[in-house]
Write a protein that holds these residues in place. Structure first.
Motif, PDB file in Angstrom:
ATOM      1  N   ASN A 186      64.923  26.610  39.124  1.00 42.19           N
ATOM      2  CA  ASN A 186      65.561  27.853  39.541  1.00 42.19           C
ATOM      3  C   ASN A 186      64.685  28.510  40.608  1.00 42.19           C
ATOM      4  N   LYS A 187      65.213  28.580  41.815  1.00 43.55           N
ATOM      5  CA  LYS A 187      64.429  29.059  42.960  1.00 43.55           C
ATOM      6  C   LYS A 187      63.921  30.486  42.750  1.00 43.55           C
ATOM      7  N   ASN A 188      64.790  31.368  42.229  1.00 42.49           N
ATOM      8  CA  ASN A 188      64.390  32.759  42.013  1.00 42.49           C
ATOM      9  C   ASN A 188      63.277  32.879  40.978  1.00 42.49           C
ATOM     10  N   GLU A 189      63.335  32.041  39.954  1.00 46.99           N
ATOM     11  CA  GLU A 189      62.274  32.070  38.938  1.00 46.99           C
ATOM     12  C   GLU A 189      60.929  31.687  39.556  1.00 46.99           C
ATOM     13  N   PHE A 190      60.948  30.737  40.490  1.00 46.48           N
ATOM     14  CA  PHE A 190      59.693  30.334  41.130  1.00 46.48           C
ATOM     15  C   PHE A 190      59.172  31.412  42.075  1.00 46.48           C
ATOM     16  N   LYS A 191      60.073  32.170  42.696  1.00 44.06           N
ATOM     17  CA  LYS A 191      59.630  33.324  43.482  1.00 44.06           C
ATOM     18  C   LYS A 191      58.929  34.320  42.557  1.00 44.06           C
ATOM     19  N   HIS A 192      59.555  34.557  41.395  1.00 50.07           N
ATOM     20  CA  HIS A 192      58.988  35.468  40.400  1.00 50.07           C
ATOM     21  C   HIS A 192      57.602  34.981  39.976  1.00 50.07           C
ATOM     22  N   LEU A 193      57.474  33.680  39.798  1.00 47.20           N
ATOM     23  CA  LEU A 193      56.213  33.068  39.391  1.00 47.20           C
ATOM     24  C   LEU A 193      55.091  33.406  40.383  1.00 47.20           C
ATOM     25  N   PHE A 194      55.355  33.184  41.682  1.00 49.45           N
ATOM     26  CA  PHE A 194      54.326  33.445  42.700  1.00 49.45           C
ATOM     27  C   PHE A 194      54.046  34.945  42.833  1.00 49.45           C
ATOM     28  N   ILE A 195      55.098  35.763  42.742  1.00 48.79           N
ATOM     29  CA  ILE A 195      54.898  37.216  42.811  1.00 48.79           C
ATOM     30  C   ILE A 195      54.012  37.685  41.662  1.00 48.79           C
ATOM     31  N   ASN A 196      54.234  37.165  40.456  1.00 46.37           N
ATOM     32  CA  ASN A 196      53.405  37.533  39.297  1.00 46.37           C
ATOM     33  C   ASN A 196      51.943  37.173  39.526  1.00 46.37           C
ATOM     34  N   LEU A 197      51.698  35.966  40.039  1.00 43.80           N
ATOM     35  CA  LEU A 197      50.318  35.523  40.250  1.00 43.80           C
ATOM     36  C   LEU A 197      49.637  36.343  41.351  1.00 43.80           C
ATOM     37  N   ILE A 198      50.369  36.640  42.423  1.00 44.73           N
ATOM     38  CA  ILE A 198      49.796  37.453  43.501  1.00 44.73           C
ATOM     39  C   ILE A 198      49.527  38.871  43.007  1.00 44.73           C
ATOM     40  N   ASN A 199      50.485  39.442  42.259  1.00 45.80           N
ATOM     41  CA  ASN A 199      50.287  40.797  41.712  1.00 45.80           C
ATOM     42  C   ASN A 199      49.104  40.845  40.752  1.00 45.80           C
ATOM     43  N   ASN A 200      48.924  39.766  40.005  1.00 47.58           N
ATOM     44  CA  ASN A 200      47.781  39.691  39.089  1.00 47.58           C
ATOM     45  C   ASN A 200      46.470  39.781  39.866  1.00 47.58           C
ATOM     46  N   SER A 201      46.416  39.067  40.997  1.00 45.48           N
ATOM     47  CA  SER A 201      45.213  39.124  41.838  1.00 45.48           C
ATOM     48  C   SER A 201      45.035  40.507  42.450  1.00 45.48           C
ATOM     49  N   ILE A 202      46.131  41.122  42.904  1.00 41.32           N
ATOM     50  CA  ILE A 202      46.049  42.472  43.488  1.00 41.32           C
ATOM     51  C   ILE A 202      45.471  43.452  42.477  1.00 41.32           C
ATOM     52  N   ASP A 203      45.947  43.364  41.226  1.00 43.07           N
ATOM     53  CA  ASP A 203      45.424  44.247  40.176  1.00 43.07           C
ATOM     54  C   ASP A 203      43.929  44.021  39.958  1.00 43.07           C
ATOM     55  N   ALA A 204      43.523  42.746  39.993  1.00 49.87           N
ATOM     56  CA  ALA A 204      42.103  42.421  39.808  1.00 49.87           C
ATOM     57  C   ALA A 204      41.270  42.968  40.970  1.00 49.87           C
ATOM     58  N   PHE A 205      41.784  42.825  42.199  1.00 48.34           N
ATOM     59  CA  PHE A 205      41.077  43.375  43.366  1.00 48.34           C
ATOM     60  C   PHE A 205      40.911  44.883  43.229  1.00 48.34           C
ATOM     61  N   ASN A 206      41.965  45.567  42.796  1.00 47.37           N
ATOM     62  CA  ASN A 206      41.909  47.026  42.683  1.00 47.37           C
ATOM     63  C   ASN A 206      40.994  47.482  41.548  1.00 47.37           C
ATOM     64  N   GLU A 207      40.960  46.709  40.455  1.00 49.13           N
ATOM     65  CA  GLU A 207      40.045  47.038  39.352  1.00 49.13           C
ATOM     66  C   GLU A 207      38.590  46.933  39.805  1.00 49.13           C
ATOM     67  N   GLN A 208      38.311  45.916  40.652  1.00 48.11           N
ATOM     68  CA  GLN A 208      36.948  45.679  41.119  1.00 48.11           C
ATOM     69  C   GLN A 208      36.653  46.424  42.421  1.00 48.11           C
ATOM     70  N   ASN A 209      37.717  47.006  43.031  1.00 46.31           N
ATOM     71  CA  ASN A 209      37.599  47.647  44.346  1.00 46.31           C
ATOM     72  C   ASN A 209      36.974  46.682  45.362  1.00 46.31           C
ATOM     73  N   SER A 210      37.546  45.460  45.408  1.00 46.97           N
ATOM     74  CA  SER A 210      36.959  44.383  46.206  1.00 46.97           C
ATOM     75  C   SER A 210      37.357  44.466  47.680  1.00 46.97           C
TER      76      SER A 210
END
Length: 266
Positions: free
Chosen positions: A155-179
């Motif tokens: 399912n193409k949309n599910e895979f978009k969701h997959l990458f968005i989740n992983l990128i958002n996870n990294s964004i949250d980590a960057f903001n927690e560390q203020n990197s």
């Protein structure tokens, strides 16, 4: 003889109750998963609607400024055919960007159960359009090394969701560390008749006491009140549904998520 009959009756009753208990637990588990999936979907919709508002703001401001400039330049006799052609081209470029963005969001939010063959590279490009404003705001660089010939069935949309989740996870980590110097590497390649997708950031990694549990529901590395703990769980559910596996480990600079799909998924 009577005791034997009684024992058989008790055994049958126990089997019946155990079976009913298992069925009830299974239904409760399915119900819980559906609720979590719905929560994830609603959260994604909220984020996407907010993102499309942000992405439309810049081109709308640009068009508004160009109209104001046209009015001023007309009053000072600076408008000629070349001026109008340049203005026309620039405005249409802005409108085309808005239409492309809107179509991507509509495709992402449209419920779809259809499985199809698609290129991983195309999905990541779609995600870049969806998250363009967020990537700029966060000063985040996506570094892509993706074999353009790799296709997957799902399912193409599910895979978009997959990458968005992983990128958002990294964004949250960057903001927690203020990197500073924020990079996310996305790699995709085949090896031993398997598809490998790697998503690696330099956001400092995941705490040791949490890393083993990040794919469980309601587990988050974010500060209290800032995370739902649903994103990575839903990511793992999408991958499992498509006969794949996901793992994570810390590197010297951050976290590395590795997704593997077996030959049957290729």
């Amino acid at each position: 003889h009577e005791q034997k009959k009684l024992n058989e009756k008790l055994t049958k009753e126990n089997k019946f109750f155990l079976k009913k208990w298992d069925q009830r637990n299974l239904l409760e588990h399915d119900k819980k998963d559906k609720i979590i999936e719905q929560q994830s979907r609603l959260a994604a919709m909220g984020e996407m609607i907010d993102a499309v508002a942000h992405q439309w703001k810049q081109p709308l401001n640009a068009i508004s400024m160009m109209i104001d400039m046209l009015k001023d330049d007309f009053e000072t006799n600076d408008v000629d055919s070349e001026y109008v052609e340049d203005l026309d081209e620039t405005i249409h470029l802005q409108i085309d960007h808005m239409v492309t963005t809107l179509n991507e969001f509509r495709n992402f939010l449209r419920p779809s159960t259809k499985n199809e063959n698609f290129y991983i590279n195309t999905v990541v490009q779609n995600v870049q359009i969806l998250m363009k404003d967020e990537l700029i705001t966060q000063n985040l660089h996506l570094l892509l090394d993706i074999d353009q010939n790799i296709q997957i069935f799902g399912n193409k949309n599910e895979f978009k969701h997959l990458f968005i989740n992983l990128i958002n996870n990294s964004i949250d980590a960057f903001n927690e560390q203020n990197s500073p110097g924020r990079n996310i590497n996305i790699r995709c390649f085949t090896k031993d008749r398997q598809i490998f997708i790697e998503v690696e950031d330099n956001a400092g990694g995941i705490p040791k006491n949490i890393i083993k549990h990040v794919f469980k529901p309601n587990v988050t590395t974010k500060s209290e009140g800032k995370g739902t703990g649903i994103g990575l769980y839903m990511t793992s559910q999408i991958i499992t549904k498509n006969n794949g596996s996901i793992s994570v480990k810390n590197t010297k600079e951050g976290a590395l998520f590795t997704i593997i799909f077996r030959e049957s998924s290729i």
